[in-house]
Design an enzyme around this catalytic site. Structure first.
Site, PDB file in Angstrom:
ATOM      1  N   GLU B  64      71.984  44.963 103.474  1.00  0.00           N
ATOM      2  CA  GLU B  64      72.738  45.748 102.491  1.00  0.00           C
ATOM      3  C   GLU B  64      71.889  46.856 101.877  1.00  0.00           C
ATOM      4  O   GLU B  64      72.402  47.904 101.492  1.00  0.00           O
ATOM      5  CB  GLU B  64      73.307  44.852 101.397  1.00  0.00           C
ATOM      6  CG  GLU B  64      74.434  43.930 101.860  1.00  0.00           C
ATOM      7  CD  GLU B  64      73.948  42.622 102.466  1.00  0.00           C
ATOM      8  OE1 GLU B  64      72.719  42.455 102.660  1.00  0.00           O
ATOM      9  OE2 GLU B  64      74.806  41.766 102.754  1.00  0.00           O
ATOM     10  N   PHE B 126      80.337  29.295  94.559  1.00  0.00           N
ATOM     11  CA  PHE B 126      79.540  29.677  95.722  1.00  0.00           C
ATOM     12  C   PHE B 126      79.461  31.203  95.826  1.00  0.00           C
ATOM     13  O   PHE B 126      80.469  31.890  95.801  1.00  0.00           O
ATOM     14  CB  PHE B 126      80.153  29.082  96.995  1.00  0.00           C
ATOM     15  CG  PHE B 126      79.404  29.491  98.245  1.00  0.00           C
ATOM     16  CD1 PHE B 126      78.094  29.083  98.450  1.00  0.00           C
ATOM     17  CD2 PHE B 126      80.002  30.320  99.186  1.00  0.00           C
ATOM     18  CE1 PHE B 126      77.387  29.482  99.582  1.00  0.00           C
ATOM     19  CE2 PHE B 126      79.311  30.713 100.324  1.00  0.00           C
ATOM     20  CZ  PHE B 126      78.000  30.299 100.517  1.00  0.00           C
ATOM     21  N   GLN B 127      78.256  31.718  95.932  1.00  0.00           N
ATOM     22  CA  GLN B 127      77.995  33.163  96.019  1.00  0.00           C
ATOM     23  C   GLN B 127      78.535  33.956  94.838  1.00  0.00           C
ATOM     24  O   GLN B 127      78.860  35.125  94.968  1.00  0.00           O
ATOM     25  CB  GLN B 127      78.491  33.738  97.351  1.00  0.00           C
ATOM     26  CG  GLN B 127      77.643  33.210  98.503  1.00  0.00           C
ATOM     27  CD  GLN B 127      77.865  33.931  99.807  1.00  0.00           C
ATOM     28  OE1 GLN B 127      78.915  34.502 100.052  1.00  0.00           O
ATOM     29  NE2 GLN B 127      76.868  33.899 100.677  1.00  0.00           N
ATOM     30  N   LYS B 176      88.139  38.427  94.678  1.00  0.00           N
ATOM     31  CA  LYS B 176      88.868  38.180  95.918  1.00  0.00           C
ATOM     32  C   LYS B 176      90.378  38.147  95.655  1.00  0.00           C
ATOM     33  O   LYS B 176      91.163  38.657  96.455  1.00  0.00           O
ATOM     34  CB  LYS B 176      88.391  36.845  96.514  1.00  0.00           C
ATOM     35  CG  LYS B 176      88.627  36.770  98.012  1.00  0.00           C
ATOM     36  CD  LYS B 176      87.864  35.617  98.626  1.00  0.00           C
ATOM     37  CE  LYS B 176      88.147  35.527 100.110  1.00  0.00           C
ATOM     38  NZ  LYS B 176      87.417  34.432 100.753  1.00  0.00           N
ATOM     39  N   MET B 489      48.459  55.011 100.787  1.00  0.00           N
ATOM     40  CA  MET B 489      48.385  55.573  99.444  1.00  0.00           C
ATOM     41  C   MET B 489      47.708  54.614  98.481  1.00  0.00           C
ATOM     42  O   MET B 489      46.918  55.019  97.623  1.00  0.00           O
ATOM     43  CB  MET B 489      49.798  55.931  98.949  1.00  0.00           C
ATOM     44  CG  MET B 489      49.820  56.644  97.629  1.00  0.00           C
ATOM     45  SD  MET B 489      48.808  58.137  97.646  1.00  0.00           S
ATOM     46  CE  MET B 489      50.031  59.365  98.093  1.00  0.00           C
TER      47      MET B 489
HETATM   48  C1  TPP Z   1      59.068  48.766  97.895  1.00  0.00           C
HETATM   49  C2  TPP Z   1      57.724  49.252  97.512  1.00  0.00           C
HETATM   50  N1  TPP Z   1      56.691  48.380  97.410  1.00  0.00           N
HETATM   51  C3  TPP Z   1      55.458  48.833  97.078  1.00  0.00           C
HETATM   52  C4  TPP Z   1      55.229  50.142  96.826  1.00  0.00           C
HETATM   53  C5  TPP Z   1      53.833  50.638  96.441  1.00  0.00           C
HETATM   54  N2  TPP Z   1      53.339  51.570  97.457  1.00  0.00           N
HETATM   55  C6  TPP Z   1      53.395  52.913  97.306  1.00  0.00           C
HETATM   56  S1  TPP Z   1      52.804  53.758  98.609  1.00  0.00           S
HETATM   57  C7  TPP Z   1      52.392  52.327  99.404  1.00  0.00           C
HETATM   58  C8  TPP Z   1      51.744  52.352 100.743  1.00  0.00           C
HETATM   59  C9  TPP Z   1      52.651  52.821 101.810  1.00  0.00           C
HETATM   60  O1  TPP Z   1      52.056  52.569 103.054  1.00  0.00           O
HETATM   61  P1  TPP Z   1      52.611  53.216 104.364  1.00  0.00           P
HETATM   62  O2  TPP Z   1      54.091  53.025 104.434  1.00  0.00           O
HETATM   63  O3  TPP Z   1      51.832  52.746 105.526  1.00  0.00           O
HETATM   64  O4  TPP Z   1      52.391  54.767 104.113  1.00  0.00           O
HETATM   65  P2  TPP Z   1      50.981  55.560 104.017  1.00  0.00           P
HETATM   66  O5  TPP Z   1      50.649  55.701 102.564  1.00  0.00           O
HETATM   67  O6  TPP Z   1      49.960  54.780 104.772  1.00  0.00           O
HETATM   68  O7  TPP Z   1      51.287  56.873 104.635  1.00  0.00           O
HETATM   69  C10 TPP Z   1      52.723  51.210  98.637  1.00  0.00           C
HETATM   70  C11 TPP Z   1      52.483  49.825  99.014  1.00  0.00           C
HETATM   71  C12 TPP Z   1      56.356  51.003  96.921  1.00  0.00           C
HETATM   72  N3  TPP Z   1      56.266  52.309  96.650  1.00  0.00           N
HETATM   73  N4  TPP Z   1      57.573  50.536  97.286  1.00  0.00           N
END
Ligand code: TPP
Ligand code: MG
Lengths: 181, 574
Positions: B64, B126-127, B176, B489
């Protein structure tokens, strides 16, 4: 900036979900809502909420903006204590014997301008409306005799200046109602 | 890819079921494509979708969350309201991330969830889940329908609220029994709600005051955001920029409203934005903010943000004015209207010397960073050269959908845009997993355009299951994974601010090419510089969906960078 007590007045359409939306705005900013009351307003079909919070003026302005952004909020205002006439109301439940046996209680009631709402064999109920300090004073005075129950309402307030809400509503028309509603 | 045309649905009064009414309402609102996932509480609606499949296409996503991001991608690419459908309980809670993303990025979306029968509400059936309570803080509006007769009015309101004023997500929860119940159906679109003023009126005095500041300014600078796109004000905005000659910088949600190559476009503001507009934010004498909300990723420390400048804020949402940055003049209202009205009040200018400052600082950034990013000669592949390669193949005509992380910043910095609504990324929420499903929605909304998703190896694995949707619904999107084997990042921050303690950011990845091939999607992996251009060419030339993995340098960092909490003018080049 210094924190102050603000009375927030919100005019809304009636909607069960709105309480959640409004309280979430305060909760997100870790602001404690000291009191809240809701009722009809001077306008048919329009509800009025009164909240009391301690915040800075900068905060309250932002909060009012976020409250007004909610779809069912018609208008929100904030005012300081000096700009409003406000009151709270409290109920005291006390053993009836005391009313007849303790002269002092009768004096306290008289001086406080509290009203006896009901009396029966077991207990009587006092109602006191006014400023928080007056209610607190009465509470302190009655405490030594034993209070069976105590409850105080949230603040209700009207403003000294005019609320331009009626004119505002005059310029807005309620949407065409569907058959079901 | 199959897309279907709508045939006008009836608006005559007739007795039908609630679930059939939902379909008629959607058709009446011009919806012909929705995303979703079935389940018990929404089955009556799915039964109608089956009957109406020639008029209303339903795309089955694999989760979803994917349905919401696809609806968002569709909305961002087309400007129309995206629609996502889910069942009660876990189906509904799986929508929340996408809804929160749409709320903070002002994306028009209507979500429809099934709910247990009304006599079971509150009984932990349920749900059953309190999706109204759960979604309240992240929706523009929500409502639970318990009677079939409410459906036409509530859905009419939902679409009106989602798309009007500052757009946003609306969730409608339908029990529903309301889906099974009957009603006398009649549809009227909603055009007005008494307590809701979507677009404040533009005040003449505000325009006059703004024009005075603009005409007097010696070093003015524009920062525009997504408001220009949401307000479809691109043409007017361009005329305004060209007449006043003011250097214009963008937020990542605003980019593509003015073409990248426009001489007055001076680049991106914010944490990983361009050097010149960040530095000069703290030198300009007038900052003109248009349809942007001074997010902290844009402003850095507010205490030192543009304190020397007067600020004009063109904004549709009064709650945004003075929220983060004080506006000397706030021009409330639709920016298409306010910008067109201010045109006659502003005097033409060139600001030649002031522009030179931007050019000089750009040169510094180019020599120090951009050149190395785009045309490195040694070392591993850079993310920048991949973007450069894509620019060369697409000529700036593609819709670029990026995920979240280093690759996102690189994509926003370097992707070239000729047309509006072409940069689709999760800005305010920074939702990893956004890009793959959002690219599906963008491609289905704009089938005539090339859609390229730029995704990190981390975020890709958050919604990788949507490859199933791409395969089943034959959506010819191009997927580029920039694989640095790191949550890059976060790793960059660990390197810079946590003494290189790489806590849980290294990724041991699967064979991405094999996975794509498992879904019958053509796939290729590039590890060497010599292979890159050819692989991109092959990908863009492919008429079907295509997966390209590029193995990039593992520990590259994105610069420039404003360390969090620092001032925009303390932007670091290394
Ligand atoms: C759902 C979610 N969980 C955690 C984060 C924290 N976060 C921001 S950037 C990042 C790293 C992303 O890694 P990748 O997809 O490999 O991209 P890269 O930075 O290596 O290009 C994380 C964990 C986020 N933004 N969103
Ligand atoms: Mg990575």
């Amino acid at each position: 900036m210094e924190k102050k007590t603000y009375t927030v007045s919100i005019y809304t359409e009636n909607n069960i979900g709105l309480l959640n939306r409004i309280s979430a705005i305060f909760q997100r900013r870790h602001i404690n809502v000291e009191s809240l009351s809701a009722s009809e307003s001077e306008i048919d079909d329009v509800f009025r909420w009164t909240l009391v919070v301690q915040v800075t003026e900068a905060q309250i302005k932002k909060i009012i903006g976020q409250i007004e952004r909610q779809i069912e909020v018609i208008k929100a205002y904030y005012h300081t204590d000096e700009e409003t006439i406000f009151t709270e109301s409290a109920l005291f439940k006390i053993k009836s014997d005391l009313l007849f046996e303790e002269r002092q209680i009768q004096n306290i009631i008289k001086e406080s301008h509290a009203r006896i709402v009901t009396v029966n064999k077991q207990f009587f109920v006092l109602e006191k409306s006014g400023m928080r300090a007056e209610i607190e004073l009465l509470h302190r005075e009655l405490k030594p005799f034993g209070i069976m129950q105590f409850v105080r309402s949230g603040r209700i307030a009207v403003t000294k200046s005019e609320m331009p809400i009626s004119q505002l509503l005059g310029s807005l028309t309620k949407e065409e109602e569907y058959a079901f509603s | 890819m199959e897309t279907k045309t709508i045939t006008q649905t009836t608006t005559k009064k007739q007795t039908i079921t609630g679930s059939e009414a939902i379909i008629h309402c959607l058709l009446a609102e011009g919806v012909n494509l929705i995303y979703g996932y079935p389940g018990g509480a929404i089955m009556p609606m799915y039964d109608e979708l089956y009957k109406f499949q020639d008029k209303l296409q339903h795309v089955l996503t694999r989760h979803e969350q994917g349905a919401t991001h696809a609806a968002q991608g569709y909305a961002r690419a087309t400007g129309k309201v995206g629609v996502a459908v889910a069942t009660s309980g876990p189906g509904a809670t799986n929508l929340i991330t996408g809804i929160a993303d749409a709320q903070i990025d002002s994306t028009p979306m209507v979500c429809i969830t099934g709910q247990v029968a009304s006599h079971l509400l509150g009984s932990d059936a349920f749900q059953e889940t309190d999706i109204i309570g759960i979604s309240t803080p992240v929706t523009k509006w929500n409502y639970q329908v318990t009677k079939a007769s409410e459906i036409p009015e509530v859905l009419a309101k939902a679409f009106y609220i989602a798309r009007s004023g500052r757009p946003g997500p609306v969730l409608i929860d339908i029990t529903k029994d309301a889906q099974f119940g009957e009603l006398d159906y009649e549809y009227q679109p909603c055009t007005h709600i008494r307590s809701y003023t979507p677009t404040p009126e533009v005040q003449e005095e505000a325009l006059d005051a703004a024009a005075v500041l603009i005409n007097a300014a010696k070093k003015p600078m524009i920062v525009w955001g997504q408001g220009v796109i949401l307000g479809e004000a691109e043409e007017t905005f361009k005329t305004f920029v060209e007449k006043t000659g003011i250097p214009a910088a963008w937020t990542i949600l605003g980019v593509s409203a003015l073409e990248t190559d426009h001489p007055l476009n001076v680049g991106m503001v914010g944490m990983h934005g361009n050097y010149a507009p960040n530095i000069l934010t703290n030198e300009c004498d007038l900052l003109i903010a248009i349809g942007m909300r001074f997010d902290d990723r844009v402003t850095g420390s507010l205490d030192t943000y543009a304190t020397q400048a007067k600020v004009i804020h063109f904004e549709i949402d009064p709650a945004e004015v003075n929220k983060n940055v004080y506006a000397d003049v706030a021009v409330l209202g639709d920016c298409k209207e306010s910008l067109s009205k201010i045109l006659s009040k502003v005097t033409p200018n060139a600001h030649t010397e002031w522009h030179q400052r931007f050019k000089d600082l750009y040169k510094i950034e180019y020599d120090k960073i951009i050149q190395h990013d785009l045309t490195p000669t040694k070392g591993g592949l850079t993310m920048g050269e991949v973007l450069d390669g894509i620019n060369k193949e697409t000529k700036g005509d593609a819709i670029i959908v990026s995920d979240v992380g280093q690759h996102q910043m690189i994509a926003c910095r370097y992707a070239k845009f000729n047309t509006t609504k072409s940069n689709i990324t999760s800005g305010g929420l920074g939702t990893m997993g956004f890009a793959l499903p959002a690219a599906i929605g963008a491609k289905m909304g704009k089938p005539e355009r090339e859609v390229v998703a730029i995704i990190g190896d981390g975020g890709y694995q958050m919604t990788i299951q949507e490859l199933g949707t791409i395969f089943q619904s034959k959506v010819p999107v191009k997927i580029v994974v920039l694989n640095n084997e790191f949550l890059g990042m976060v790793r960059q921050w660990q390197q810079l601010f946590f003494d290189k303690r790489y806590a849980s950011t290294e990724m041991i990845n699967p064979d991405f090419v094999a996975i794509a091939k498992g879904y019958h999607i053509q796939a290729q992996k590039v590890t060497k510089r010599e292979e890159l251009a050819g692989a991109i060419k092959e990908m863009i030339a492919c008429p079907d969906s295509y997966f390209l993995e590029v193995c990039v340098e593992k520990e590259d960092n994105v610069f420039p960078m404003i360390p969090s909490g620092a001032s925009v003018s303390d932007i670091r080049l290394e």
